[in-house]
Design a protein around this motif. Sequence first.
Motif, mmCIF file in Angstrom:
data_model
loop_
_atom_site.group_PDB
_atom_site.id
_atom_site.type_symbol
_atom_site.label_atom_id
_atom_site.label_comp_id
_atom_site.label_asym_id
_atom_site.label_seq_id
_atom_site.Cartn_x
_atom_site.Cartn_y
_atom_site.Cartn_z
ATOM 1 N N ARG A 180 26.343 36.505 35.407
ATOM 2 C CA ARG A 180 26.932 35.654 34.358
ATOM 3 C C ARG A 180 26.432 36.096 32.984
ATOM 4 O O ARG A 180 27.178 36.165 32.016
ATOM 5 C CB ARG A 180 26.564 34.189 34.583
ATOM 6 C CG ARG A 180 27.095 33.566 35.856
ATOM 7 C CD ARG A 180 26.467 32.194 36.059
ATOM 8 N NE ARG A 180 26.591 31.710 37.422
ATOM 9 C CZ ARG A 180 27.325 30.680 37.807
ATOM 10 N NH1 ARG A 180 28.024 30.022 36.909
ATOM 11 N NH2 ARG A 180 27.381 30.301 39.060
ATOM 12 N N TRP A 367 31.996 30.460 34.104
ATOM 13 C CA TRP A 367 32.908 30.656 35.231
ATOM 14 C C TRP A 367 33.616 29.349 35.580
ATOM 15 O O TRP A 367 34.728 29.369 36.100
ATOM 16 C CB TRP A 367 32.140 31.165 36.441
ATOM 17 C CG TRP A 367 31.725 32.596 36.305
ATOM 18 C CD1 TRP A 367 32.145 33.500 35.353
ATOM 19 C CD2 TRP A 367 30.820 33.312 37.149
ATOM 20 N NE1 TRP A 367 31.562 34.712 35.548
ATOM 21 C CE2 TRP A 367 30.742 34.642 36.645
ATOM 22 C CE3 TRP A 367 30.075 32.978 38.264
ATOM 23 C CZ2 TRP A 367 29.933 35.605 37.241
ATOM 24 C CZ3 TRP A 367 29.273 33.944 38.861
ATOM 25 C CH2 TRP A 367 29.202 35.239 38.352
ATOM 26 N N GLU A 400 36.020 38.925 35.051
ATOM 27 C CA GLU A 400 36.464 37.701 34.384
ATOM 28 C C GLU A 400 37.776 37.922 33.639
ATOM 29 O O GLU A 400 38.704 37.111 33.725
ATOM 30 C CB GLU A 400 35.392 37.214 33.409
ATOM 31 C CG GLU A 400 34.109 36.711 34.060
ATOM 32 C CD GLU A 400 33.102 37.814 34.349
ATOM 33 O OE1 GLU A 400 31.921 37.479 34.503
ATOM 34 O OE2 GLU A 400 33.475 39.005 34.432
ATOM 35 N N GLU A 429 34.958 28.483 39.243
ATOM 36 C CA GLU A 429 33.597 29.012 39.325
ATOM 37 C C GLU A 429 33.344 29.733 40.643
ATOM 38 O O GLU A 429 32.865 30.869 40.665
ATOM 39 C CB GLU A 429 32.579 27.886 39.142
ATOM 40 C CG GLU A 429 31.148 28.372 39.179
ATOM 41 C CD GLU A 429 30.169 27.336 38.680
ATOM 42 O OE1 GLU A 429 29.044 27.727 38.342
ATOM 43 O OE2 GLU A 429 30.528 26.149 38.615
ATOM 44 N N GLN A 433 32.888 33.811 41.020
ATOM 45 C CA GLN A 433 31.600 34.298 41.530
ATOM 46 C C GLN A 433 31.819 35.233 42.717
ATOM 47 O O GLN A 433 31.191 36.305 42.795
ATOM 48 C CB GLN A 433 30.713 33.130 41.957
ATOM 49 C CG GLN A 433 29.394 33.586 42.585
ATOM 50 C CD GLN A 433 28.438 32.457 42.854
ATOM 51 O OE1 GLN A 433 28.214 31.609 41.997
ATOM 52 N NE2 GLN A 433 27.877 32.408 44.051
#
Length: 559
Positions: A180, A367, A400, A429, A433
């Motif tokens: 992240r 996220w 992302e 999220e 991930q």
Amino acid sequence: LFGLNGRWAENAQPLEGYFKELREPFNSRQWQFLRHMVADHLAVTEPEPRAQKAIEDRLGWVAADRIFNFHQTGMTQASIAEIPGEERPYWEDWLRANTPVRDRVFRTTRATLRHYRETGLLPADTIIPERHVHDEFLSLGSAQNLYNRIEEYIRRHYDAFLAAGGKSVPLGFIMTIYRRRLTSSFYAIRRSLERRRDGLANRKQLVDLLDEDDLFSLESTAELEDLDLDVVGAELGAEIAELDDFIRELTDQPPDEPKMARLHELLNEAFTGGHKTVVIFTQYTDTLTYVRSQLLQWFDTQIICYFGGGGERWNPVTETWDRLSKEAVKDLFRKGEEVRILIGTDSLSEGLNLQTCDRLINFDLPWNFMRVEQRIGRIDRIGGLPHVKVTNLFYEGTVEEDIYQRIKERHDWFTHVVGNAQPVLAATESVIQQAAMGKISREDAAGKLNEAIDQLEGAHVKLEDLDAVPQFEHPLEPVMTLENLQDSLLGIEAVEARLYDHPDLENAWLLEVDSAKHGVTFDSTTYEANVGLELLSWGNPLLEKLLDEISAQPMANLD
């Protein structure tokens, strides 16, 4: 159930089936079923009056009466097919207006509020902001190779820790935090890798690898307690050497990474374009530290920061960042005179009303996209400025950016956060991930989110079925206004004894509760104009505490 009648009360299937039928082609609907459902509802309540009047005004008595009596007389399928096309929307309005859902659930959207304004339920000058969201995808340039190598390092160790199982699993979770941070800023990932190197070299506990922002993103750290770094394995020396290389290369990066260079341009465009103030959001205090250090030479004391529950502002005399209270941050930024830039972590998105600002820049995006919506909600508020502009900064070629772009083709994130796909915001999220850590492909990640959107948009009962403007025969009046509350409380001797005139403000008092004095007012205008005052109204814990304390006193003192 909820006082429903007839078929509506049996179970969820008839209710769901009713709205399912309303989405079918007009001639293909089960009209006998619809008739019985409307009849069960109207058996215990009156028809919706404004819909009734609007239909009669448009269609005349004869055609309108056929709609109004449908639940009693019914119609054959052949008669339904003969209903003129221009009349059918009024059937639709009638069937949607006369359901128990409309009597019990009200979902207030921007469209509803605009309707309130148009019909006079809200003042004509009430501002309901329009939101403008722009996404920018920036090239990493010469840093792309370094980014890819750090990403590969994170994935490699993540896979190894999960494969090892047992006490190694929490270390895998920590690697997701590094991932992240990698897209937040080079400074943020550098600081994490420095903490990791120190922890490995000195055999510290796992929690020592994290800062407060990391702990916040994990939400629970119970599995990290009492675990040390012996679980890392035998390749300790090799990993420390790899970390040293990363840290050295990150330190050698130009001061302004690509997002930082673009931020300078965006701020210049904002201030020359008429924006008085700008809010900059990031997930991490480390990134905040980096951003403010790069802006300091240009904006000096015009910058204010908020993180970890408090604020800071640069003191040019001591050349340090002085701590400020939340109230001071809010007051300085709202005035927009001495301070023009507010940089905050996601703690800023909770409880601070920034509606005097109309420009927001997301330096990074969590996220969990619901947190992004919460950030925007700090400035996009009823009664704020008429237009709010939001810019989201991404790096090209990242997971992302790829997933965001794929879903954007179907769902305009953050521009219109209404509609049936809204719950997908909180689901992003887990999916991002999995993709970022290489567990699923980018295509599969986008597919999962698209599937979730399809399921929500295909639901028989949709959010717009709850978009209702309640109608009442007579204007509603509050049971007790703030003025009534003030008069009632001041009429109680035990309360009056706790109230002292405010030394500086009119229409305000100092209220003694819980052995402390609190500035309070019953006037909303006074409250909005003065930071630090409490509005003593229902729902304020201070009022509840006051009532609890005086209730515990002997009855003679309450007369």
